[in-house]
Design a protein around this motif. Structure first.
Motif, PDB file in Angstrom:
ATOM      1  N   ARG A  62      -2.809  -0.798   5.772  1.00 44.61           N
ATOM      2  CA  ARG A  62      -3.941  -0.216   5.049  1.00 44.61           C
ATOM      3  C   ARG A  62      -3.822   1.295   5.055  1.00 44.61           C
ATOM      4  NH1 ARG A  62      -9.175  -2.983   7.801  1.00 44.61           N
ATOM      5  NH2 ARG A  62      -8.196  -1.979   9.604  1.00 44.61           N
ATOM      6  N   ASN A  63      -3.822   1.880   3.856  1.00 46.91           N
ATOM      7  CA  ASN A  63      -3.779   3.336   3.727  1.00 46.91           C
ATOM      8  C   ASN A  63      -2.618   3.952   4.515  1.00 46.91           C
ATOM      9  OD1 ASN A  63      -6.195   3.246   2.190  1.00 46.91           O
ATOM     10  ND2 ASN A  63      -7.398   3.181   4.089  1.00 46.91           N
ATOM     11  N   GLY A  64      -1.482   3.291   4.478  1.00 40.46           N
ATOM     12  CA  GLY A  64      -0.299   3.809   5.154  1.00 40.46           C
ATOM     13  C   GLY A  64      -0.269   3.570   6.650  1.00 40.46           C
ATOM     14  N   THR A  92      -2.429 -11.514   1.926  1.00 38.24           N
ATOM     15  CA  THR A  92      -3.178 -10.266   1.953  1.00 38.24           C
ATOM     16  C   THR A  92      -4.535 -10.528   2.587  1.00 38.24           C
ATOM     17  OG1 THR A  92      -4.219 -10.639  -0.202  1.00 38.24           O
ATOM     18  CG2 THR A  92      -2.086  -9.512  -0.202  1.00 38.24           C
ATOM     19  N   ASP A  93      -5.270  -9.426   2.860  1.00 40.28           N
ATOM     20  CA  ASP A  93      -6.649  -9.619   3.286  1.00 40.28           C
ATOM     21  C   ASP A  93      -7.543  -9.633   2.044  1.00 40.28           C
ATOM     22  OD1 ASP A  93      -6.907  -7.019   2.463  1.00 40.28           O
ATOM     23  OD2 ASP A  93      -7.480  -6.208   4.400  1.00 40.28           O
ATOM     24  N   LYS A  94      -8.840  -9.800   2.243  1.00 42.39           N
ATOM     25  CA  LYS A  94      -9.761  -9.937   1.115  1.00 42.39           C
ATOM     26  C   LYS A  94      -9.836  -8.674   0.263  1.00 42.39           C
ATOM     27  CE  LYS A  94     -11.282 -14.143   1.366  1.00 42.39           C
ATOM     28  NZ  LYS A  94     -11.046 -15.105   0.271  1.00 42.39           N
ATOM     29  N   GLU A  95      -9.473  -7.525   0.862  1.00 40.98           N
ATOM     30  CA  GLU A  95      -9.486  -6.265   0.111  1.00 40.98           C
ATOM     31  C   GLU A  95      -8.176  -6.012  -0.626  1.00 40.98           C
ATOM     32  OE1 GLU A  95     -10.852  -6.415   3.341  1.00 40.98           O
ATOM     33  OE2 GLU A  95     -12.736  -6.658   2.250  1.00 40.98           O
ATOM     34  N   GLY A  96      -7.217  -6.927  -0.473  1.00 48.97           N
ATOM     35  CA  GLY A  96      -5.948  -6.776  -1.164  1.00 48.97           C
ATOM     36  C   GLY A  96      -4.893  -6.018  -0.401  1.00 48.97           C
ATOM     37  N   ASN A  97      -5.158  -5.666   0.857  1.00 48.10           N
ATOM     38  CA  ASN A  97      -4.158  -4.977   1.680  1.00 48.10           C
ATOM     39  C   ASN A  97      -3.072  -5.957   2.096  1.00 48.10           C
ATOM     40  OD1 ASN A  97      -5.569  -2.364   1.893  1.00 48.10           O
ATOM     41  ND2 ASN A  97      -7.103  -3.557   2.999  1.00 48.10           N
ATOM     42  N   ASP A  98      -1.831  -5.509   2.019  1.00 48.03           N
ATOM     43  CA  ASP A  98      -0.703  -6.390   2.306  1.00 48.03           C
ATOM     44  C   ASP A  98      -0.577  -6.697   3.788  1.00 48.03           C
ATOM     45  OD1 ASP A  98       0.138  -6.645  -0.311  1.00 48.03           O
ATOM     46  OD2 ASP A  98       1.430  -4.881  -0.225  1.00 48.03           O
ATOM     47  N   VAL A  99      -0.171  -7.929   4.049  1.00 49.32           N
ATOM     48  CA  VAL A  99       0.267  -8.319   5.387  1.00 49.32           C
ATOM     49  C   VAL A  99       1.789  -8.313   5.360  1.00 49.32           C
ATOM     50  CG1 VAL A  99       0.303 -10.136   7.126  1.00 49.32           C
ATOM     51  CG2 VAL A  99      -1.782  -9.713   5.815  1.00 49.32           C
TER      52      VAL A  99
END
Length: 361
Positions: A120-122, A98-105
């Motif tokens: 991120r955000n769909g 994930t990135d530092k903001e918790g968004n999935d890769v």
């Protein structure tokens, strides 16, 4: 009022029917209650014996990066799953990319090649690596937005099929490091295995006519370029450090100069659990010095190469490779020129074919 025998008989029959009906209804209700009780007990038992596990939603190969979008959660009888099956996503969160903001890769496929995207955000944006720095970024309107990832990715230790239950024994942290000098290189002068596929891990080896075999670069993931959905039959891409690029270039030249020499690719059987081979090929003294003098090569790599060179130089260079090169004479020089010209020609043809395919779209 007196009743005649016929009326008495009819009333008794009616009462008997009511009584039988009540008995049957009571019996049915009792059976239903028993079944309901048994069902609830069975349900409670199944619930007590059930565990949540994560399973693969697609096939993966050994060494492939696993992202959370590849996984689905299922409830399964705990007696049918390994005791170390992963059911808690917080365990995987220590591995998940994930990135530092918790968004999935996540992983999606373009021309059968796994490509990483940041979700991120769909909205999904392709995650790229900057050659100069090795940093991850997404590109929007010609500008780069750099992305800091929170964890190293997890990889599959072995080939796994869809619906395989994920256990701690089947995954591990990737040991690949993105350094500033990492580059994606294209080669069309290597002898490739017949069934080599994108995503596989390989060593590049130099086999001499005298029987010696030396590892030039080890455990590199292969990407096969495609044109119109068809993979190249003679070209591969490898991500190499600056030192590896220079060393492999030296091996390519020497393979061309020494008759009956083969520079070939050897595939790992289970890349996820097999350690990388230790390179044994030693470049020439001049090439070695150029590596040590190159400011783009990290000091760790320089020290490893220096130690290998000092330990094996006399035996490998002076006793094996140098005599073969010296004995090749004009034939070796002619063969070198021919191989280089052929490589350049192949690259031009592949490039033209690729550009033509873009025009046809």
């Amino acid at each position: 009022m007196a009743t005649n025998p016929m009326q008495r008989k009819a009333r008794n029959s009616f009462l008997l029917g009511v009584l039988v009906t009540l008995l049957i209804a009571t019996l049915v209700i009792s059976l239903l209650l028993i079944q309901l009780k048994n069902y609830k007990e069975k349900e409670a038992e199944e619930h007590a014996n059930s565990v949540r596990v994560w399973v693969l939603g697609q096939n993966v190969i050994s060494g492939q990066v696993i992202t959370t979008d590849m996984l689905t959660e299922q409830v399964i009888n705990k007696n049918l799953v390994p005791s170390n099956a992963i059911g808690d996503m917080t365990i995987l969160s220590n591995y998940a990319l994930t990135d530092k903001e918790g968004n999935d890769v996540i992983t999606e496929y373009k021309n059968n090649v796994g490509t990483l995207y940041l979700s991120r955000n769909g909205v999904k944006d392709e995650l790229k690596i900057e050659d100069a720095t090795g940093s991850y970024y997404i590109e929007k309107n010609g500008n780069k937005e750099y992305i800091e990832l929170s964890e190293s990715p997890i990889i599959a230790k072995v080939d796994m099929y869809m619906n395989s239950i994920i256990t701690l024994d089947l995954i591990c942290k990737s040991d690949e490091k993105t350094t500033n000098d990492l580059r994606k290189m294209e080669y069309n002068v290597l002898v490739l295995p017949t069934q080599l596929e994108t995503g596989k891990y390989v060593d590049v080896r130099l086999s001499l006519p005298s029987g010696q075999d030396y590892i030039v670069v080890s455990k590199k993931q292969v990407e096969i370029p495609q044109v119109n959905g068809i993979g190249s039959d003679d070209t591969i891409w490898l991500k190499l450090t600056e030192a590896e690029i220079i060393t492999l270039n030296n091996a390519i030249v020497e393979a061309a100069r020494i008759p009956a020499t083969k520079l070939h690719v050897v595939e790992y059987v289970e890349a996820g659990i097999q350690e990388a081979s230790t390179p044994t090929y030693i470049p020439t003294r001049d090439v070695m010095q150029s590596i040590l003098d190159n400011p783009n090569i990290i000091n760790e790599s320089k020290q490893i190469l220096r130690d290998r060179y000092e330990r094996n130089n006399e035996q490998i260079r002076n006793n094996v490779i140098n005599p073969l090169i010296n004995n090749s004479g004009e034939e070796g020089e002619s063969n070198l020129k021919e191989k280089i010209d052929q490589s350049i020609s192949n690259s031009k043809e592949s490039r033209q074919e690729y550009l033509s395919s873009l025009e046809r779209k």
